[in-house]
Design a protein around this motif. Sequence first.
Motif, PDB file in Angstrom:
ATOM      1  N   UNK A  49      44.881  -2.560 -71.370  1.00 16.77           N
ATOM      2  CA  UNK A  49      45.629  -1.853 -70.327  1.00 16.77           C
ATOM      3  C   UNK A  49      45.111  -0.432 -70.089  1.00 16.77           C
ATOM      4  N   UNK A  50      44.159   0.017 -70.871  1.00 17.15           N
ATOM      5  CA  UNK A  50      43.619   1.373 -70.715  1.00 17.15           C
ATOM      6  C   UNK A  50      42.386   1.346 -69.820  1.00 17.15           C
ATOM      7  N   UNK A  51      42.354   2.225 -68.849  1.00 19.34           N
ATOM      8  CA  UNK A  51      41.251   2.298 -67.900  1.00 19.34           C
ATOM      9  C   UNK A  51      40.686   3.713 -67.927  1.00 19.34           C
ATOM     10  N   UNK A  52      39.372   3.814 -68.031  1.00 17.56           N
ATOM     11  CA  UNK A  52      38.685   5.101 -67.965  1.00 17.56           C
ATOM     12  C   UNK A  52      37.672   5.043 -66.836  1.00 17.56           C
ATOM     13  N   UNK A  53      37.787   5.973 -65.909  1.00 21.22           N
ATOM     14  CA  UNK A  53      36.871   6.039 -64.771  1.00 21.22           C
ATOM     15  C   UNK A  53      36.065   7.327 -64.901  1.00 21.22           C
ATOM     16  N   UNK A  54      34.767   7.192 -64.828  1.00 18.71           N
ATOM     17  CA  UNK A  54      33.879   8.340 -64.918  1.00 18.71           C
ATOM     18  C   UNK A  54      32.967   8.333 -63.689  1.00 18.71           C
ATOM     19  N   UNK A  55      32.998   9.417 -62.932  1.00 19.04           N
ATOM     20  CA  UNK A  55      32.191   9.525 -61.713  1.00 19.04           C
ATOM     21  C   UNK A  55      31.183  10.646 -61.923  1.00 19.04           C
ATOM     22  N   UNK A  56      29.910  10.345 -61.660  1.00 18.00           N
ATOM     23  CA  UNK A  56      28.835  11.320 -61.827  1.00 18.00           C
ATOM     24  C   UNK A  56      28.177  11.595 -60.471  1.00 18.00           C
ATOM     25  N   UNK A  57      27.771  12.813 -60.261  1.00 16.29           N
ATOM     26  CA  UNK A  57      27.001  13.170 -59.062  1.00 16.29           C
ATOM     27  C   UNK A  57      26.089  14.336 -59.412  1.00 16.29           C
ATOM     28  N   UNK A  58      25.027  14.475 -58.639  1.00 22.26           N
ATOM     29  CA  UNK A  58      24.058  15.545 -58.861  1.00 22.26           C
ATOM     30  C   UNK A  58      23.632  16.119 -57.524  1.00 22.26           C
ATOM     31  N   UNK A  59      23.868  17.401 -57.331  1.00 25.54           N
ATOM     32  CA  UNK A  59      23.348  18.095 -56.158  1.00 25.54           C
ATOM     33  C   UNK A  59      21.927  18.540 -56.464  1.00 25.54           C
ATOM     34  N   UNK A  60      21.126  18.700 -55.434  1.00 30.87           N
ATOM     35  CA  UNK A  60      19.750  19.120 -55.662  1.00 30.87           C
ATOM     36  C   UNK A  60      19.723  20.498 -56.314  1.00 30.87           C
ATOM     37  N   UNK A  61      18.811  20.660 -57.255  1.00 33.20           N
ATOM     38  CA  UNK A  61      18.614  21.912 -57.996  1.00 33.20           C
ATOM     39  C   UNK A  61      19.822  22.318 -58.837  1.00 33.20           C
ATOM     40  N   UNK A  62      20.646  21.367 -59.211  1.00 34.01           N
ATOM     41  CA  UNK A  62      21.792  21.657 -60.072  1.00 34.01           C
ATOM     42  C   UNK A  62      21.859  20.635 -61.197  1.00 34.01           C
ATOM     43  N   UNK A  63      22.619  20.963 -62.212  1.00 29.42           N
ATOM     44  CA  UNK A  63      22.845  20.030 -63.307  1.00 29.42           C
ATOM     45  C   UNK A  63      23.813  18.943 -62.847  1.00 29.42           C
ATOM     46  N   UNK A  64      23.783  17.782 -63.502  1.00 31.21           N
ATOM     47  CA  UNK A  64      24.719  16.714 -63.136  1.00 31.21           C
ATOM     48  C   UNK A  64      26.166  17.117 -63.422  1.00 31.21           C
ATOM     49  N   UNK A  65      27.065  16.649 -62.579  1.00 34.82           N
ATOM     50  CA  UNK A  65      28.500  16.891 -62.741  1.00 34.82           C
ATOM     51  C   UNK A  65      29.177  15.559 -63.038  1.00 34.82           C
ATOM     52  N   UNK A  66      30.275  15.620 -63.796  1.00 35.41           N
ATOM     53  CA  UNK A  66      31.014  14.409 -64.146  1.00 35.41           C
ATOM     54  C   UNK A  66      32.511  14.678 -64.038  1.00 35.41           C
ATOM     55  N   UNK A  67      33.217  13.727 -63.441  1.00 37.46           N
ATOM     56  CA  UNK A  67      34.675  13.750 -63.418  1.00 37.46           C
ATOM     57  C   UNK A  67      35.142  12.496 -64.136  1.00 37.46           C
ATOM     58  N   UNK A  68      35.991  12.661 -65.140  1.00 34.26           N
ATOM     59  CA  UNK A  68      36.488  11.524 -65.922  1.00 34.26           C
ATOM     60  C   UNK A  68      38.011  11.571 -65.966  1.00 34.26           C
ATOM     61  N   UNK A  69      38.618  10.403 -65.774  1.00 38.21           N
ATOM     62  CA  UNK A  69      40.066  10.283 -65.884  1.00 38.21           C
ATOM     63  C   UNK A  69      40.410   8.985 -66.599  1.00 38.21           C
ATOM     64  N   UNK A  70      41.512   8.988 -67.297  1.00 40.06           N
ATOM     65  CA  UNK A  70      41.977   7.795 -68.023  1.00 40.06           C
ATOM     66  C   UNK A  70      43.437   7.566 -67.710  1.00 40.06           C
ATOM     67  N   UNK A  71      43.811   6.302 -67.701  1.00 35.49           N
ATOM     68  CA  UNK A  71      45.203   5.940 -67.451  1.00 35.49           C
ATOM     69  C   UNK A  71      45.487   4.592 -68.105  1.00 35.49           C
ATOM     70  N   UNK A  72      46.744   4.274 -68.196  1.00 37.91           N
ATOM     71  CA  UNK A  72      47.156   2.958 -68.686  1.00 37.91           C
ATOM     72  C   UNK A  72      47.820   2.202 -67.550  1.00 37.91           C
ATOM     73  N   UNK A  73      47.381   0.979 -67.343  1.00 36.14           N
ATOM     74  CA  UNK A  73      47.946   0.134 -66.280  1.00 36.14           C
ATOM     75  C   UNK A  73      48.645  -1.032 -66.960  1.00 36.14           C
ATOM     76  N   UNK A  74      49.947  -1.104 -66.749  1.00 35.77           N
ATOM     77  CA  UNK A  74      50.736  -2.147 -67.411  1.00 35.77           C
ATOM     78  C   UNK A  74      50.380  -3.513 -66.865  1.00 35.77           C
ATOM     79  N   UNK A  75      50.316  -4.489 -67.727  1.00 35.94           N
ATOM     80  CA  UNK A  75      49.948  -5.844 -67.316  1.00 35.94           C
ATOM     81  C   UNK A  75      51.164  -6.671 -66.912  1.00 35.94           C
TER      82      UNK A  75
END
Length: 143
Positions: A114-140
């Motif tokens: 029931x635990x979900x972790x979503x991680x989104x990565x993006x990289x702009x030119x001439x910059x370091x990679x960025x990451x957004x991560x969130x977690x939640x529980x979804x009842x079954x």
Amino acid sequence: MNRPLSSQLRHPRRSARGFMLLEALVALLIFSFGVLGVVGLQATMTQAQTTSKLRAEAAFLANQLIGTMWSDRPANLPNYATASCGGYDRCSDWAARVAAALPSGTATVDVATTNVTISIQWTKSNEEPHTFTTSTAIAMNGP
């Protein structure tokens, strides 16, 4: 030997010649540094605004997938995991939105019961990679 007063008025002292020009050049130099500072500040603010917009877009996309997963539970929840996402239309459409909305955008979804972790990565030119991560529980259980 003193010169007459009229002679002093016609010929100012040599040490004072060009002083006004020097003052004008110094004022121009100070003004130029001020303008360069404002231009640098504007560039920094634009970069910070763009980074903030992309971070907000990543948070919106992650919450959008969580909402989709809630409406599609319980049987299809494992289909959202990264390994099986390409074969499930709802998940693959969302992954395409991530790639379109963020520069070099990719996403990883981990579904553990029931635990979900979503991680989104993006990289702009001439910059370091960025990451957004969130977690939640979804009842079954539920309707």
